[in-house]
Write a protein that holds these residues in place. Structure first.
Motif, PDB file in Angstrom:
ATOM      1  N   LEU A   1       0.884  -1.165   0.000  1.00 38.71           N
ATOM      2  CA  LEU A   1       0.000   0.000   0.000  1.00 38.71           C
ATOM      3  C   LEU A   1       0.922   1.215   0.000  1.00 38.71           C
ATOM      4  N   VAL A   2       0.832   2.022  -1.021  1.00 38.65           N
ATOM      5  CA  VAL A   2       1.728   3.166  -1.166  1.00 38.65           C
ATOM      6  C   VAL A   2       0.915   4.446  -1.178  1.00 38.65           C
ATOM      7  N   GLU A   3       1.204   5.309  -0.181  1.00 42.14           N
ATOM      8  CA  GLU A   3       0.503   6.576  -0.070  1.00 42.14           C
ATOM      9  C   GLU A   3       1.290   7.683  -0.763  1.00 42.14           C
ATOM     10  N   SER A   4       0.570   8.728  -1.159  1.00 40.58           N
ATOM     11  CA  SER A   4       1.196   9.918  -1.720  1.00 40.58           C
ATOM     12  C   SER A   4       0.301  11.114  -1.446  1.00 40.58           C
ATOM     13  N   GLY A   5       0.892  12.310  -1.541  1.00 39.58           N
ATOM     14  CA  GLY A   5       0.087  13.522  -1.458  1.00 39.58           C
ATOM     15  C   GLY A   5       0.225  14.311  -0.173  1.00 39.58           C
ATOM     16  N   GLY A   6       0.992  13.837   0.784  1.00 38.93           N
ATOM     17  CA  GLY A   6       1.156  14.606   2.015  1.00 38.93           C
ATOM     18  C   GLY A   6       2.006  15.839   1.791  1.00 38.93           C
ATOM     19  N   GLY A   7       2.109  16.663   2.838  1.00 38.40           N
ATOM     20  CA  GLY A   7       2.929  17.856   2.733  1.00 38.40           C
ATOM     21  C   GLY A   7       2.523  18.908   3.737  1.00 38.40           C
ATOM     22  N   LEU A   8       3.008  20.120   3.495  1.00 37.93           N
ATOM     23  CA  LEU A   8       2.732  21.261   4.362  1.00 37.93           C
ATOM     24  C   LEU A   8       1.663  22.136   3.725  1.00 37.93           C
ATOM     25  N   VAL A   9       0.675  22.524   4.510  1.00 37.01           N
ATOM     26  CA  VAL A   9      -0.408  23.363   4.008  1.00 37.01           C
ATOM     27  C   VAL A   9      -0.809  24.337   5.095  1.00 37.01           C
ATOM     28  N   GLN A  10      -1.275  25.510   4.690  1.00 38.32           N
ATOM     29  CA  GLN A  10      -1.719  26.512   5.648  1.00 38.32           C
ATOM     30  C   GLN A  10      -3.108  26.178   6.180  1.00 38.32           C
ATOM     31  N   PRO A  11      -3.443  26.641   7.376  1.00 35.39           N
ATOM     32  CA  PRO A  11      -4.809  26.434   7.889  1.00 35.39           C
ATOM     33  C   PRO A  11      -5.842  26.955   6.904  1.00 35.39           C
ATOM     34  N   GLY A  12      -6.900  26.172   6.743  1.00 40.54           N
ATOM     35  CA  GLY A  12      -7.927  26.511   5.777  1.00 40.54           C
ATOM     36  C   GLY A  12      -7.676  25.956   4.390  1.00 40.54           C
ATOM     37  N   GLY A  13      -6.504  25.420   4.168  1.00 42.18           N
ATOM     38  CA  GLY A  13      -6.153  24.882   2.854  1.00 42.18           C
ATOM     39  C   GLY A  13      -6.645  23.468   2.644  1.00 42.18           C
ATOM     40  N   SER A  14      -6.261  22.900   1.494  1.00 44.89           N
ATOM     41  CA  SER A  14      -6.702  21.559   1.113  1.00 44.89           C
ATOM     42  C   SER A  14      -5.525  20.709   0.689  1.00 44.89           C
ATOM     43  N   LEU A  15      -5.677  19.417   0.874  1.00 47.34           N
ATOM     44  CA  LEU A  15      -4.725  18.422   0.390  1.00 47.34           C
ATOM     45  C   LEU A  15      -5.518  17.193  -0.022  1.00 47.34           C
ATOM     46  N   ARG A  16      -4.952  16.453  -0.962  1.00 50.45           N
ATOM     47  CA  ARG A  16      -5.559  15.186  -1.376  1.00 50.45           C
ATOM     48  C   ARG A  16      -4.527  14.086  -1.219  1.00 50.45           C
ATOM     49  N   LEU A  17      -4.856  13.092  -0.425  1.00 53.77           N
ATOM     50  CA  LEU A  17      -4.006  11.921  -0.260  1.00 53.77           C
ATOM     51  C   LEU A  17      -4.508  10.796  -1.149  1.00 53.77           C
ATOM     52  N   SER A  18      -3.574  10.033  -1.682  1.00 50.64           N
ATOM     53  CA  SER A  18      -3.917   8.876  -2.499  1.00 50.64           C
ATOM     54  C   SER A  18      -3.162   7.657  -1.994  1.00 50.64           C
ATOM     55  N   CYS A  19      -3.777   6.498  -2.161  1.00 49.24           N
ATOM     56  CA  CYS A  19      -3.151   5.240  -1.759  1.00 49.24           C
ATOM     57  C   CYS A  19      -3.476   4.191  -2.808  1.00 49.24           C
ATOM     58  N   ALA A  20      -2.453   3.502  -3.272  1.00 54.43           N
ATOM     59  CA  ALA A  20      -2.628   2.443  -4.251  1.00 54.43           C
ATOM     60  C   ALA A  20      -2.173   1.111  -3.666  1.00 54.43           C
ATOM     61  N   ALA A  21      -3.050   0.132  -3.742  1.00 52.90           N
ATOM     62  CA  ALA A  21      -2.721  -1.217  -3.287  1.00 52.90           C
ATOM     63  C   ALA A  21      -2.328  -2.059  -4.491  1.00 52.90           C
ATOM     64  N   SER A  22      -1.247  -2.809  -4.359  1.00 53.61           N
ATOM     65  CA  SER A  22      -0.776  -3.633  -5.468  1.00 53.61           C
ATOM     66  C   SER A  22      -0.227  -4.945  -4.923  1.00 53.61           C
ATOM     67  N   GLY A  23      -0.083  -5.903  -5.838  1.00 49.47           N
ATOM     68  CA  GLY A  23       0.457  -7.195  -5.449  1.00 49.47           C
ATOM     69  C   GLY A  23      -0.571  -8.297  -5.609  1.00 49.47           C
ATOM     70  N   SER A  24      -0.433  -9.311  -4.777  1.00 47.06           N
ATOM     71  CA  SER A  24      -1.278 -10.495  -4.870  1.00 47.06           C
ATOM     72  C   SER A  24      -2.612 -10.242  -4.164  1.00 47.06           C
ATOM     73  N   ILE A  25      -3.545  -9.629  -4.889  1.00 48.91           N
ATOM     74  CA  ILE A  25      -4.838  -9.236  -4.318  1.00 48.91           C
ATOM     75  C   ILE A  25      -5.962  -9.842  -5.123  1.00 48.91           C
ATOM     76  N   PHE A  26      -6.844 -10.598  -4.440  1.00 46.42           N
ATOM     77  CA  PHE A  26      -8.045 -11.106  -5.096  1.00 46.42           C
ATOM     78  C   PHE A  26      -9.176 -10.102  -4.955  1.00 46.42           C
TER      79      PHE A  26
END
Length: 122
Positions: free
Chosen positions: A4-29
């Motif tokens: 599971l690999v996350e991306s999208g974090g960082g520094l943001v000012q109060p009132g701002g927005s961020l979008r985090l994403s996570c992709a799962a890969s590998g042996s998944i049914f």
């Protein structure tokens, strides 16, 4: 193996927005629940929101109306849109999934991402 690999974090000012994403890969049914948790420095990990395979969602009271969790079952991804961010949202955010490696697995296996830092500060 599964990743599971996350991306999208960082520094943001109060009132701002961020979008985090996570992709799962590998042996998944199949994947049952996907979720985001967070862990502020020196505190316990807490649930932010969950999204079931069918799309139903649940949120912590502290983020209701500000955060939106969504998933793409075809891509095995889960996103967290965070709006109106507050300093108290500062934490390491973790992606979570419970899944089966093959159809005949009994029960669901829990996997976590490595975490991504979100800092809300002026």
């Amino acid at each position: 193996q599964v990743q599971l690999v996350e991306s999208g974090g960082g520094l943001v000012q109060p009132g701002g927005s961020l979008r985090l994403s996570c992709a799962a890969s590998g042996s998944i049914f199949s994947i049952n629940t996907m979720a985001w948790y967070r862990q502020p420095s020196g505190k316990q990990r807490e649930l932010v929101g969950t999204v079931a395979n069918g799309g139903s969602t649940r949120y912590a009271d502290s983020v209701k109306g500000r955060f939106t969790i969504s998933r793409d079952n075809a891509k095995n991804t889960v996103d967290l849109q965070m709006n109106s961010l507050k300093p108290e949202d500062t934490a390491v955010y973790y992606c979570y999934a419970d899944l089966k490696y093959k159809r005949e697995d009994f029960g669901w296996f829990q996997w976590w991402g490595q975490g991504t830092q979100v800092t809300v500060s002026s």
